[in-house]
Scaffold this motif. Structure first.
Motif, mmCIF file in Angstrom:
data_model
loop_
_atom_site.group_PDB
_atom_site.id
_atom_site.type_symbol
_atom_site.label_atom_id
_atom_site.label_comp_id
_atom_site.label_asym_id
_atom_site.label_seq_id
_atom_site.Cartn_x
_atom_site.Cartn_y
_atom_site.Cartn_z
ATOM 1 N N PRO A 549 25.489 46.258 44.427
ATOM 2 C CA PRO A 549 26.388 44.867 44.468
ATOM 3 C C PRO A 549 26.626 44.453 43.223
ATOM 4 N N ILE A 550 26.047 44.586 42.116
ATOM 5 C CA ILE A 550 26.416 44.187 40.922
ATOM 6 C C ILE A 550 27.638 44.536 40.467
ATOM 7 N N GLY A 551 27.718 45.806 40.676
ATOM 8 C CA GLY A 551 28.994 46.534 40.300
ATOM 9 C C GLY A 551 30.119 46.350 41.181
ATOM 10 N N PHE A 552 29.849 45.825 42.468
ATOM 11 C CA PHE A 552 30.787 45.441 43.272
ATOM 12 C C PHE A 552 31.399 44.049 42.800
ATOM 13 N N SER A 553 30.480 43.157 42.487
ATOM 14 C CA SER A 553 30.691 41.715 42.113
ATOM 15 C C SER A 553 31.821 41.993 40.968
ATOM 16 N N GLU A 554 31.461 42.865 40.004
ATOM 17 C CA GLU A 554 32.029 43.020 38.687
ATOM 18 C C GLU A 554 33.578 43.391 38.980
ATOM 19 N N VAL A 555 33.587 44.303 40.028
ATOM 20 C CA VAL A 555 35.058 44.784 40.455
ATOM 21 C C VAL A 555 35.598 43.612 40.649
ATOM 22 N N LEU A 556 35.084 42.618 41.638
ATOM 23 C CA LEU A 556 36.096 41.192 42.421
ATOM 24 C C LEU A 556 36.471 40.471 41.074
ATOM 25 N N VAL A 557 35.476 40.176 40.213
ATOM 26 C CA VAL A 557 35.330 39.138 39.202
ATOM 27 C C VAL A 557 36.340 39.505 38.122
ATOM 28 N N THR A 558 36.549 40.883 37.801
ATOM 29 C CA THR A 558 37.503 41.348 36.691
ATOM 30 C C THR A 558 39.009 41.483 37.202
ATOM 31 N N GLY A 559 39.308 41.253 38.637
ATOM 32 C CA GLY A 559 40.531 41.316 39.321
ATOM 33 C C GLY A 559 40.881 40.188 40.180
ATOM 34 N N ARG A 560 41.801 40.504 40.941
ATOM 35 C CA ARG A 560 42.300 39.433 41.722
ATOM 36 C C ARG A 560 41.278 38.888 42.931
ATOM 37 N N GLY A 561 39.885 39.524 42.918
ATOM 38 C CA GLY A 561 39.159 39.235 43.988
ATOM 39 C C GLY A 561 37.901 38.332 43.596
#
Length: 717
Positions: A549-561
């Motif tokens: 989930p930490i990687g998933f949240s990184e995906v979101l916060v570095t893009g439009r999510g």
């Protein structure tokens, strides 16, 4: 009276029947233009607009011309898009009205020779292949659609101003000119010739601030958002190159709908644009703009009123070979050219309404009664007043309308009054939550979220303790959490921008790589570090599982999510470090490039946001549940994971979902105003019945006069 054909291929623009010089041109359009449009708006979007990912594999027409394949594919996409839209707006079938134009005598442009370049001796734009220069002699007498295309393609200045009275059919003429331009381009078989013929693209001027963006920058942004062809790495650069090289011509509609000062700024910014330009405007607004700023080198042509013979022929073409006496009398009077009826039927809007409202055997001759209808305005108002009833009347051989004429008229009156009150023509569905008080929705969301999301936690507290105090505490916590979600949902009652974030915008290559790096770094660090401080450490695979989930949240916060995980416990930790990302996306595009119509944009937002909310809930559950299950006992881990999933999913996928807020508001409006529960479905149905039209994710009434009339009738006497 019978209803207009509710077939999806029926529609109306600015008014109604389309224009053409011949049926052959219409058939050539069908045979010559093919391709894919991602929006039934429209891949086009006029106003605040949107789209669906369709990937085309493009082979350049010329190996040395890297943009040739892109231009050819754009031509196919635009052709399919506007072929569909023209059919929906009834511009092609039945045999359309001819378009007639003359050089405008209004003070909206400079001298004709300034546009033709005859005195200067040089041309900014050379004639398109297959066309000759547009000279004073060739344009003096005006003409029809073919002559208009010759002017468009041969004008030395490349600046054509298309003006006319309200409901004169300016937009319809612009659409048909665009289709003719595409047919002409397709006829250029040699790639070298085709490269010299620009691809016409119709856009709305709504949303452009010339003080912020140049004409090229604004147009490149719109093309990037509205056509999937320009998505991905380098897409905007390709759009900009096509514009700068003059390989795209812009047909710009809606100048008259822009405020006065902004109109002048737009005209001034367009003067130096490096591409051919067709600007569509009502004549009055064009004159007012020209008093301050004129489009240098522009030729102004004015759409002429419909001739009586053309109107009569158009009406008779849809009737049986032996029309009823009422229709014979009406067309005879029309040809005689006397009375208010003849004046009223010089407008394509009135002709279209007459065709829609009166059937083959209806008493259409009642319009000849000058006592009931003493003026052309009285006739037009009568037709407008019956347009909704006619559209929703039962027609033999067609499915029964889903909505009664009474419900449809009540709903459209309410919508028209609301839009008129806001001073706009654009029905942005994501603004509907602000049309009524948010308190009833807030209470409903509070109750439902507290019960559904809080129940697992309360049950868990009772199972673990069998004590009343923790159970009461869990209940109070559920009520507090439900109130927090309700407050987030209520915030959507204030008009919000329509974000264009989609799967490929959020899960880009860069964001996914950033997420994988973060996941591997944290997971590997725990695998190496925990055994050094604990002898009873979980297996290494569990650490990689719970740090996913930490990687998933990184995906979101570095893009439009990034806003999906904002204020979500654990997952939002460290989001403050991404202020630059939030700044970059603080003004999200108003066009969602993944849907085909306003209803599809709405569905897209429901599906995307709900799915991302559930994924975020799963991420938080995965973050907490496995460790609790390993260190304590499985039931606790499972219940905590389910509770985290429900609360997080509700907070990030439901409470902040514009589409869900619109659906809830529709239910509330049903009880307060009597509108349909499935309001988005109703709006799409009204569009199919030619009462509304779509410009991207935005609905509009088929004509301003229809909105004005419905709004006036909704007011108390």
């Amino acid at each position: 009276m019978t209803d207009p054909d509710p077939d999806p291929n029926a529609g109306g623009v600015e008014s109604g029947p389309g224009y053409s010089d011949s049926d052959d041109r219409v058939s050539r359009r069908r045979d010559s233009v093919s391709g894919n449009a991602f929006h039934g708006p429209t891949a086009f979007q006029v106003g605040d607009h949107n789209t669906q990912h369709i990937h085309h594999h493009i082979a350049p027409a010329d190996p040395e011309d890297a943009l040739g394949g892109t231009a050819d594919e754009l031509a196919r996409v635009v052709g399919a898009q506007w072929q569909e839209e023209a059919g929906l707006r009834r511009l092609l079938e039945p045999a359309p009205l001819p378009v007639r134009w003359r050089v405008s005598e209004r003070k909206v442009a400079g001298r004709v020779v300034g546009a033709t370049g005859e005195e200067a001796g040089r041309a900014r734009f050379g004639p398109l292949p297959g066309l000759g220069p547009a000279t004073r002699d060739r344009i003096r007498d005006g003409g029809g659609l073919s002559e208009l295309h010759a002017v468009y393609g041969g004008l030395a200045s490349g600046r054509l101003l298309l003006v006319g009275a309200p409901a004169a059919g300016k937009t319809a003429a612009g659409v048909l000119l665009l289709l003719d331009a595409l047919v002409h381009r397709a006829a250029r078989a040699a790639p070298a010739d085709r490269a010299r013929v620009p691809v016409p693209v119709l856009l709305s001027l709504d949303g452009w601030d010339p003080g912020e963006d140049s004409a090229v920058d604004w147009a490149a942004d719109r093309l990037t958002r509205e056509y999937t062809l320009f998505h991905g790495r380098g897409g905007r650069a390709h759009a900009r190159q096509l514009l700068e090289q003059g390989r795209i011509s812009l047909f710009l509609d809606g100048l008259d709908e822009v405020t006065g000062r902004l109109r002048g700024a737009m005209v001034g910014a367009l003067e130096t644009a490096p591409f051919r330009l067709v600007l569509v405007s009502r004549a009055r607004e064009a004159v007012l703009t020209a008093k301050k700023t004129r489009l240098g080198g522009a030729l102004a042509v004015e759409i002429q009123p419909v001739r009586a013979a053309d109107a009569a022929g158009y009406l008779l073409n849809r009737l049986p070979s032996a029309p009823s006496p009422a229709w014979e009398e009406l067309t005879g009077r029309l040809l005689a050219g006397a009375g208010p009826l003849a004046t009223a039927l010089t407008s394509p809007l009135s002709i279209a309404l007459l065709r829609d409202v009166y059937g083959d055997d209806d008493p259409v001759d009642e319009l000849l009664d000058t006592t009931r209808f003493p003026t052309p305005a009285a006739i037009e108002n009568h037709l407008l007043d019956h347009a909704v009833v006619a559209a929703y009347a039962q027609r033999p051989g067609h499915p029964r309308p889903r909505y009664s004429a009474r419900t449809a008229e009540r709903t459209l009156r309410f919508i028209a009054a609301r839009l008129t009150q806001e001073g706009t023509r654009d029905l942005r569905w994501w603004h509907i939550p602000g049309w009524t008080g948010h308190r009833p929705r807030m209470i409903a969301v509070w109750i439902v979220s507290a019960v559904v999301c809080g129940s697992p936690g309360v049950i868990l507290a009772w199972i673990l303790t069998t004590n009343l105090l923790p159970t009461v505490s869990g209940t109070l916590a559920a009520m507090a959490g439900g109130y927090g979600i309700a407050r987030r949902a209520a915030a959507l009652s204030v008009p919000q921008p329509l974000s264009s974030a989609g799967w490929r915008d959020i899960f880009t290559r860069e964001t996914v790589l950033a997420g994988v790096r973060q996941w591997m770094f944290v997971g590997t660090g725990l695998c190496l570090g925990i055994p050094l401080v604990s002898d009873d450490a979980p297996p290494f695979w569990l650490w990689y599982l719970v740090t996913l989930p930490i990687g998933f949240s990184e995906v979101l916060v570095t893009g439009r999510g990034y806003d999906i995980v904002s204020r979500i416990p654990f997952l939002s930790a460290g989001v403050g470090h991404y202020d630059k990302v939030r700044e970059d996306y603080a003004r999200p595009p108003v066009v969602d490039t993944r849907s085909v119509s306003p209803r599809d944009v709405w569905r897209h937002h429901i599906g995307l946001r709900l799915c991302l909310g559930l994924l975020t809930g799963c991420a938080l559950g995965l973050y907490i549940g496995p460790i609790l299950a390993w260190t304590l006992f499985p039931l606790l881990g499972a219940m905590v994971a389910v509770t985290a999933l429900l609360w997080t999913g509700a907070a990030s996928g439901l409470a902040t979902n514009l589409a869900v807020a619109t659906a809830l508001t529709a239910v509330q409006l049903h009880y307060e105003e009597g509108t349909p529960v499935r309001l988005m479905h109703f709006l799409e149905d009204a569009r199919r019945r030619n009462l509304l039209r779509a410009t991207g994710p935005v609905y509009q009434f088929r004509h301003t006069r229809l909105q004005e009339r419905l709004a006036a009738r909704s007011m108390p006497e």
